[in-house]
Design a protein around this motif. Structure first.
Motif, PDB file in Angstrom:
ATOM      1  N   VAL A 223       1.500   8.291  -1.208  1.00 23.36           N
ATOM      2  CA  VAL A 223       2.181   7.334  -0.326  1.00 23.36           C
ATOM      3  C   VAL A 223       2.379   6.012  -1.080  1.00 23.36           C
ATOM      4  O   VAL A 223       3.465   5.416  -1.052  1.00 23.36           O
ATOM      5  CB  VAL A 223       1.384   7.103   0.981  1.00 23.36           C
ATOM      6  CG1 VAL A 223       1.906   5.886   1.734  1.00 23.36           C
ATOM      7  CG2 VAL A 223       1.437   8.330   1.878  1.00 23.36           C
ATOM      8  N   VAL A 224       1.331   5.572  -1.767  1.00 21.41           N
ATOM      9  CA  VAL A 224       1.403   4.315  -2.523  1.00 21.41           C
ATOM     10  C   VAL A 224       2.459   4.404  -3.622  1.00 21.41           C
ATOM     11  O   VAL A 224       3.291   3.494  -3.773  1.00 21.41           O
ATOM     12  CB  VAL A 224       0.019   3.942  -3.109  1.00 21.41           C
ATOM     13  CG1 VAL A 224       0.121   2.790  -4.093  1.00 21.41           C
ATOM     14  CG2 VAL A 224      -0.959   3.601  -1.986  1.00 21.41           C
ATOM     15  N   THR A 225       2.453   5.497  -4.385  1.00 18.37           N
ATOM     16  CA  THR A 225       3.440   5.604  -5.465  1.00 18.37           C
ATOM     17  C   THR A 225       4.852   5.770  -4.915  1.00 18.37           C
ATOM     18  O   THR A 225       5.816   5.258  -5.503  1.00 18.37           O
ATOM     19  CB  THR A 225       3.101   6.748  -6.443  1.00 18.37           C
ATOM     20  OG1 THR A 225       3.026   7.982  -5.729  1.00 18.37           O
ATOM     21  CG2 THR A 225       1.782   6.485  -7.158  1.00 18.37           C
ATOM     22  N   TRP A 226       4.975   6.440  -3.775  1.00 12.84           N
ATOM     23  CA  TRP A 226       6.296   6.585  -3.152  1.00 12.84           C
ATOM     24  C   TRP A 226       6.837   5.231  -2.728  1.00 12.84           C
ATOM     25  O   TRP A 226       7.977   4.875  -3.037  1.00 12.84           O
ATOM     26  CB  TRP A 226       6.195   7.540  -1.966  1.00 12.84           C
ATOM     27  CG  TRP A 226       7.488   7.847  -1.265  1.00 12.84           C
ATOM     28  CD1 TRP A 226       8.756   7.778  -1.772  1.00 12.84           C
ATOM     29  CD2 TRP A 226       7.640   8.279   0.088  1.00 12.84           C
ATOM     30  NE1 TRP A 226       9.681   8.158  -0.821  1.00 12.84           N
ATOM     31  CE2 TRP A 226       9.010   8.467   0.323  1.00 12.84           C
ATOM     32  CE3 TRP A 226       6.733   8.544   1.120  1.00 12.84           C
ATOM     33  CZ2 TRP A 226       9.494   8.891   1.561  1.00 12.84           C
ATOM     34  CZ3 TRP A 226       7.222   8.973   2.334  1.00 12.84           C
ATOM     35  CH2 TRP A 226       8.601   9.141   2.549  1.00 12.84           C
ATOM     36  N   PHE A 227       6.010   4.455  -2.030  1.00 17.51           N
ATOM     37  CA  PHE A 227       6.462   3.128  -1.614  1.00 17.51           C
ATOM     38  C   PHE A 227       6.760   2.237  -2.817  1.00 17.51           C
ATOM     39  O   PHE A 227       7.723   1.464  -2.791  1.00 17.51           O
ATOM     40  CB  PHE A 227       5.445   2.459  -0.678  1.00 17.51           C
ATOM     41  CG  PHE A 227       5.715   2.721   0.773  1.00 17.51           C
ATOM     42  CD1 PHE A 227       6.721   2.047   1.448  1.00 17.51           C
ATOM     43  CD2 PHE A 227       4.965   3.645   1.478  1.00 17.51           C
ATOM     44  CE1 PHE A 227       6.989   2.286   2.789  1.00 17.51           C
ATOM     45  CE2 PHE A 227       5.217   3.893   2.816  1.00 17.51           C
ATOM     46  CZ  PHE A 227       6.223   3.213   3.478  1.00 17.51           C
TER      47      PHE A 227
END
Length: 174
Positions: free
Chosen positions: A13-17
């Protein structure tokens, strides 16, 4: 097992955002490069195109897919769908639609088709901020978050973001 899957889900989720936030910055820079004189224009557009491809296909898309895989896996292990999770999943669905809209802009810019101004792209970028706030608040606060309070905070943040964008535009013109 659940907590390992949850950790992987959060990591992606962090890398996607991160990818979503940065790709739109690259769109802004690319759109602004489009207005420059030659040879600077061609050099910048080529460089931003390479950066966009690497970010989009190397980080953002894989992170989105892995977020979906680990989120689904976590949901299966969780075993139920409480109301707060259904609302969160609604925001996640909207986030995927936003992601696809960015893919469309990505493809346009790769063809050197600049339909969005840098100002519009800056505003579009802030939508990811609102999704991030809504999704994290729902994931952390869960059923303690009232709908009225949550929507009120999102609206206030959206207004503040728009004011900040307009102020930045004025500052840039000076």
């Amino acid at each position: 097992m659940f907590f390992y899957i949850k950790a992987l889900h959060i990591i992606f989720v962090v890398t996607w955002f991160s990818g979503l936030f940065y790709i739109v910055r690259l769109f802004v820079y690319n759109a602004e490069a489009h207005t420059k004189d030659e040879p600077e224009r061609t050099i910048l557009i080529k460089q931003f195109g390479i950066m966009q491809k690497r970010l989009w296909y190397g980080i953002t898309w894989p992170s989105a897919i892995l977020t979906l895989i680990f989120g689904t896996w976590m949901g299966i292990l969780y075993g139920s769908l409480p109301a707060w999770l259904l609302v969160k999943l609604g925001f996640v669905l909207c986030l995927f639609i936003y992601h696809l809209s960015l893919h469309k802009i990505f493809r346009q810019q790769q063809r050197e088709d600049f339909r969005w101004s840098s100002q519009k792209l800056r505003m579009w970028n802030e939508l990811a901020t609102l999704f991030l706030i809504a999704i994290v608040m729902l994931a952390v606060v869960k059923q303690l978050l009232s709908v009225v309070w949550g929507l009120s905070v999102l609206i206030v943040i959206a207004i503040l973001l728009m004011i900040a964008i307009k102020a930045y535009k004025k500052y840039r013109k000076q």
